[in-house]
Design a protein around this motif. Sequence first.
Motif, PDB file in Angstrom:
ATOM      1  N   LYS A  99       0.723  -1.108   0.071  1.00 45.54           N
ATOM      2  CA  LYS A  99      -0.052   0.023  -0.176  1.00 45.54           C
ATOM      3  C   LYS A  99       0.785   1.169   0.110  1.00 45.54           C
ATOM      4  O   LYS A  99       0.395   2.126  -0.553  1.00 45.54           O
ATOM      5  CB  LYS A  99      -1.065   0.040   1.367  1.00 45.54           C
ATOM      6  CG  LYS A  99      -1.852   1.552   1.316  1.00 45.54           C
ATOM      7  CD  LYS A  99      -2.806   1.182   2.465  1.00 45.54           C
ATOM      8  CE  LYS A  99      -3.469   2.510   2.692  1.00 45.54           C
ATOM      9  NZ  LYS A  99      -4.405   2.481   4.053  1.00 45.54           N
ATOM     10  N   TYR A 100       2.040   1.107   0.747  1.00 48.01           N
ATOM     11  CA  TYR A 100       2.870   2.432   0.685  1.00 48.01           C
ATOM     12  C   TYR A 100       3.932   2.442  -0.166  1.00 48.01           C
ATOM     13  O   TYR A 100       4.471   1.415  -0.393  1.00 48.01           O
ATOM     14  CB  TYR A 100       3.254   2.430   2.365  1.00 48.01           C
ATOM     15  CG  TYR A 100       2.200   2.862   3.228  1.00 48.01           C
ATOM     16  CD1 TYR A 100       1.825   3.981   3.605  1.00 48.01           C
ATOM     17  CD2 TYR A 100       1.249   1.754   3.729  1.00 48.01           C
ATOM     18  CE1 TYR A 100       0.736   4.357   4.701  1.00 48.01           C
ATOM     19  CE2 TYR A 100       0.318   2.109   4.549  1.00 48.01           C
ATOM     20  CZ  TYR A 100       0.005   3.227   5.142  1.00 48.01           C
ATOM     21  OH  TYR A 100      -0.892   3.622   6.102  1.00 48.01           O
ATOM     22  N   VAL A 156       1.298   7.375   0.063  1.00 50.05           N
ATOM     23  CA  VAL A 156      -0.082   6.433  -0.244  1.00 50.05           C
ATOM     24  C   VAL A 156      -0.384   7.205  -1.799  1.00 50.05           C
ATOM     25  O   VAL A 156      -0.149   8.620  -2.147  1.00 50.05           O
ATOM     26  CB  VAL A 156      -0.983   6.329   0.490  1.00 50.05           C
ATOM     27  CG1 VAL A 156      -0.697   5.622   1.528  1.00 50.05           C
ATOM     28  CG2 VAL A 156      -1.664   7.820   0.754  1.00 50.05           C
TER      29      VAL A 156
END
Length: 375
Positions: A99-100, A156
């Motif tokens: 996700k990051y 993000v």
Amino acid sequence: MNKKIIALMAAGIFLLSACSDPTGGSTTDTPADTTAKDSKTTATKHQLSEEYYKAVVTDGSYLTSKSRGATLGLNSNFNLKAFEVGLMNLSQKHFSTDKYYFQEGQYIDSKTINNWLKRVSKDNPDGLNPEDNGKKEPDERNPYYLNSVLEQDYMVKTDNNFKLGGISIGLAMNTIDYYQKVEFGADFETKISHEELLKQGKAMADKIVQHLRETEGVGDVPITVGIFEQSPKDSLAGGTFIAEAISENGNTKVGDWNTIKEKKVIFPLAEETSNELTNFENFKAEVENFFPNLSGVTAEAYYTDDQLIKMKVNIITQFYGESEIISFTQHVADKATTFLPPNIPIEITIGSINGTESFLARKAGETSFYTHVFN
């Protein structure tokens, strides 16, 4: 392969970073975009594995820290690497690699870092190290506790850009403060206990988090803080993170602290006997018997909660023939399979004065080693 080196993208990730307003603006609720509107921000497309972060790329270039080198100087390359990589590993508990995206720190500037690392005084009220009490003896003076600060940003993806999703801060604390009574004089040492080091680091963490909350663009993103205990400068092993805490929901202080039970042991120099040490000594004897002109065989063993989780072996040779290196590498692979612990990742580097000659690696659960001989 070395777990979580995070895609080699942090070819520097040198100690702390920033490009935000050093005076600190008002806290915003929405994280700011990482670049100006006329900049094109993307990310690296390839991810070596789920253990690595993709990196944010701005206008085709990796965005480096604007305050690299703002540090009192970690006392060895072992500590430098362990500090950087250890903070990345710690960050993965809070900011997942799926996700990051990784970006070097951009929210604390070098002026702020330099002030933090100095002693607190009338001229430097922001200093995080204690004031100079004028004493010179090791057990009477106020030592420097804080050695370095490292910021890592985790981004993000939005519809057409990237925004800040979280920050990790590492505090490298001295176990020994090396100093001189007079300029260019002999070196002296003030030893710092584990308990005092931890106490000082926790107090510093809240001050740093409060500063970040007042910095434009940070908003209420999670801020993780890890306390790193440096090893002495004559140690062959880097230090380890010993505690972590997180500030969430815009809090100006961190929450409860969690103890991190990690340690690094150098074989064959370990003081305590163990099965791992005995097996390594057998491996070392077999390797040294193959060629009599080796300079040394050592290993760095990583333990978590007293369980061995990975090992790095370093072998220094005094021979350079291609056929010798090939034969020796094959022999090392055979003996490593026989004597070194199973079911954990292991890296073995064979080097000489010319540099790395060959490399062997095995992932957790594998039984054979990948090998590569450098031409």
